[in-house]
Design an enzyme around this catalytic site. Structure first.
Site, PDB file in Angstrom:
ATOM      1  N   LEU A  23       6.612   3.183   1.619  1.00 53.72           N
ATOM      2  CA  LEU A  23       7.523   2.072   2.035  1.00 53.72           C
ATOM      3  C   LEU A  23       8.681   2.331   2.793  1.00 53.72           C
ATOM      4  O   LEU A  23       9.136   3.587   3.010  1.00 53.72           O
ATOM      5  CB  LEU A  23       8.114   1.814   0.470  1.00 53.72           C
ATOM      6  CG  LEU A  23       7.339   1.678  -0.835  1.00 53.72           C
ATOM      7  CD1 LEU A  23       8.321   1.220  -1.999  1.00 53.72           C
ATOM      8  CD2 LEU A  23       6.455   0.446  -0.507  1.00 53.72           C
ATOM      9  N   LYS A  79       5.058  -9.265  10.152  1.00 52.36           N
ATOM     10  CA  LYS A  79       4.541  -8.418  11.086  1.00 52.36           C
ATOM     11  C   LYS A  79       3.106  -8.477  11.112  1.00 52.36           C
ATOM     12  O   LYS A  79       2.503  -8.621  12.103  1.00 52.36           O
ATOM     13  CB  LYS A  79       4.958  -6.989  10.938  1.00 52.36           C
ATOM     14  CG  LYS A  79       4.319  -5.940  11.944  1.00 52.36           C
ATOM     15  CD  LYS A  79       4.556  -4.810  11.710  1.00 52.36           C
ATOM     16  CE  LYS A  79       3.695  -4.130  10.434  1.00 52.36           C
ATOM     17  NZ  LYS A  79       2.309  -3.807  11.271  1.00 52.36           N
ATOM     18  N   HIS A 126       9.241  -3.209   3.601  1.00 57.70           N
ATOM     19  CA  HIS A 126       8.875  -3.570   2.192  1.00 57.70           C
ATOM     20  C   HIS A 126      10.274  -3.823   1.446  1.00 57.70           C
ATOM     21  O   HIS A 126      10.210  -4.750   0.567  1.00 57.70           O
ATOM     22  CB  HIS A 126       8.179  -2.281   1.475  1.00 57.70           C
ATOM     23  CG  HIS A 126       6.904  -1.935   2.113  1.00 57.70           C
ATOM     24  ND1 HIS A 126       6.780  -0.655   2.975  1.00 57.70           N
ATOM     25  CD2 HIS A 126       5.786  -2.484   1.961  1.00 57.70           C
ATOM     26  CE1 HIS A 126       5.599  -0.604   3.325  1.00 57.70           C
ATOM     27  NE2 HIS A 126       4.845  -1.649   2.705  1.00 57.70           N
ATOM     28  N   SER A 162       6.885  -0.158  10.429  1.00 55.81           N
ATOM     29  CA  SER A 162       5.179   0.080   9.812  1.00 55.81           C
ATOM     30  C   SER A 162       5.063   1.237   9.276  1.00 55.81           C
ATOM     31  O   SER A 162       5.682   2.237   9.581  1.00 55.81           O
ATOM     32  CB  SER A 162       4.334  -0.165  11.023  1.00 55.81           C
ATOM     33  OG  SER A 162       3.081   0.361  11.007  1.00 55.81           O
ATOM     34  N   SER A 163       4.274   1.334   8.238  1.00 59.40           N
ATOM     35  CA  SER A 163       3.924   2.660   7.553  1.00 59.40           C
ATOM     36  C   SER A 163       3.300   3.652   8.162  1.00 59.40           C
ATOM     37  O   SER A 163       3.391   4.943   8.310  1.00 59.40           O
ATOM     38  CB  SER A 163       3.132   2.575   6.283  1.00 59.40           C
ATOM     39  OG  SER A 163       3.724   1.587   5.323  1.00 59.40           O
ATOM     40  N   MET A 219       0.796  -1.182   0.084  1.00 58.86           N
ATOM     41  CA  MET A 219       0.046  -0.053   0.110  1.00 58.86           C
ATOM     42  C   MET A 219       0.915   1.170  -0.033  1.00 58.86           C
ATOM     43  O   MET A 219       0.501   2.246   0.464  1.00 58.86           O
ATOM     44  CB  MET A 219      -0.877  -0.095   1.210  1.00 58.86           C
ATOM     45  CG  MET A 219      -1.821  -1.233   1.148  1.00 58.86           C
ATOM     46  SD  MET A 219      -3.372  -1.086   1.939  1.00 58.86           S
ATOM     47  CE  MET A 219      -2.678  -0.745   3.727  1.00 58.86           C
ATOM     48  N   GLY A 230       4.989  -9.779   4.625  1.00 58.61           N
ATOM     49  CA  GLY A 230       5.530  -9.546   6.020  1.00 58.61           C
ATOM     50  C   GLY A 230       5.030 -10.260   7.308  1.00 58.61           C
ATOM     51  O   GLY A 230       3.902 -10.390   7.215  1.00 58.61           O
TER      52      GLY A 230
HETATM   53  O1  PAF Z   1      -0.074  -5.495   4.106  1.00 57.89           O
HETATM   54  C1  PAF Z   1      -0.446  -4.584   3.129  1.00 57.89           C
HETATM   55  O2  PAF Z   1       0.322  -3.709   2.768  1.00 57.89           O
HETATM   56  C2  PAF Z   1      -1.811  -4.882   2.612  1.00 57.89           C
HETATM   57  O3  PAF Z   1      -2.571  -5.449   3.636  1.00 57.89           O
HETATM   58  C3  PAF Z   1      -2.049  -5.573   1.291  1.00 57.89           C
HETATM   59  C4  PAF Z   1      -1.420  -7.185   1.486  1.00 57.89           C
HETATM   60  C5  PAF Z   1      -0.976  -4.700   0.216  1.00 57.89           C
HETATM   61  C6  PAF Z   1      -3.109  -5.751   0.758  1.00 57.89           C
HETATM   62  O4  PAF Z   1      -3.794  -4.322   0.276  1.00 57.89           O
END
Ligand code: PAF
Length: 278
Positions: free
Chosen positions: A30, A146, A34, A182-183, A27, A144
């Site tokens: 990053l 997490k 990621h 985490s974002s 999403m 991940g």
């Molecule tokens: O973990 C994430 O960033 C989201 O839940 C995902 C897997 C991209 C689905 O939108």
């Protein structure tokens, strides 16, 4: 790096890509967590595809969809720099056209823990991941540790709906003080950021207790809860010990287990977990 915004173009590029094809759904916003997923895919696959889509369907009406961190320009640079070959950045209408009316429900696994506190969350995750796996048809897809419940839900739908990907779970990347990347961490103010390490500290307490031979899950749970309650800025949703595959709460730790925590630090909700091996 080729960038696609339509399902048709991205599907065609994936069909023509050199195999194995790895998929890294994100999403955006990053961080090094990621990057670890992308690097693993680049390492293991001939082509790496990534997706950048803030999926509205996995946010509840009172959740932070609008304020979820977005950083598209920087993200594009990171995808390119890390060696992503194909990037899918669809609009919401491309993923959910106005007449969209099919949802994926992953059963029991999606009803526990996060499912209880975020009703509908896993319906949104399962639906979008099912769509992405169906469009890209990757050999491997990377997620991940997490978000461990998410990984279990995704493994379930991948198996039950015969989506055919190998689901690879990549270890959690942590800050030096243990906070899981985490974002949402960028939303913490300095006081909240300091307090946020309580999640890791409580999980470490559980890990250490099990390493020292403790098997009473109730006692460990109580110790984790006590640590969290000592932090006035932390509001606990749950701190628990479950079976590592079913997420059913355990009384005794006699098989692979997980310690899991969800807590709000100020207005930011964080989750984290730790595998426990008796
Ligand atoms: O973990 C994430 O960033 C989201 O839940 C995902 C897997 C991209 C689905 O939108």
């Amino acid at each position: 790096m080729q960038v696609f915004s339509t399902v048709a173009e991205f599907r065609q590029a994936c069909t023509q890509a050199k195999r194995p094809l790895g998929l890294v759904p994100t999403m955006g916003a990053l961080h090094a967590g990621h990057t670890a997923l992308i690097r693993r895919s680049v390492d293991e696959c001939k082509t790496t595809a990534a997706t950048l889509f803030v999926n509205p369907a996995q946010f509840g009406p009172k959740e932070d969809f609008n304020s979820y961190p977005r950083n598209v320009q920087a993200d594009m640079g990171t995808f390119e720099h890390e060696g992503v070959n194909l990037l899918f950045t669809p609009s919401t209408d491309e993923v959910y056209p106005p007449d969209f009316d099919t949802w994926v429900h992953a059963g029991k696994l999606s009803e526990r823990l996060e499912g209880e506190f975020r009703p509908g969350h896993f319906r949104g995750v399962a639906t979008v991941v099912c769509k992405l796996l169906s469009i890209a048809r990757p050999d491997k897809a990377y997620f991940g540790q997490k978000d461990v419940q998410q990984t279990l839900v995704i493994k379930r739908i991948n198996t039950d709906l015969n989506l055919g990907a190998d689901i690879v779970v990549v270890p959690t990347v942590r800050e030096p003080d243990g906070l899981a990347l985490s974002s949402r961490n960028v939303k913490l103010n300095p006081d909240e950021r300091r307090v946020a390490t309580v999640l890791y500290n409580a999980l470490s307490l559980a890990k250490e207790a099990v390493a020292n031979g403790a098997t009473d899950a109730g006692a460990i749970r109580a110790a984790m809860e006590e640590l969290l309650r000592k932090e006035p800025l932390a509001q606990m949703d749950y701190a628990t010990i479950t079976d590592a595959s079913t997420l059913e709460q355990l009384d005794a730790i006699s098989r692979p287990a997980l310690a899991l925590i969800a807590a709000r630090i100020g207005k930011t909700r964080l989750i984290d977990n730790m595998p426990l091996y008796p």
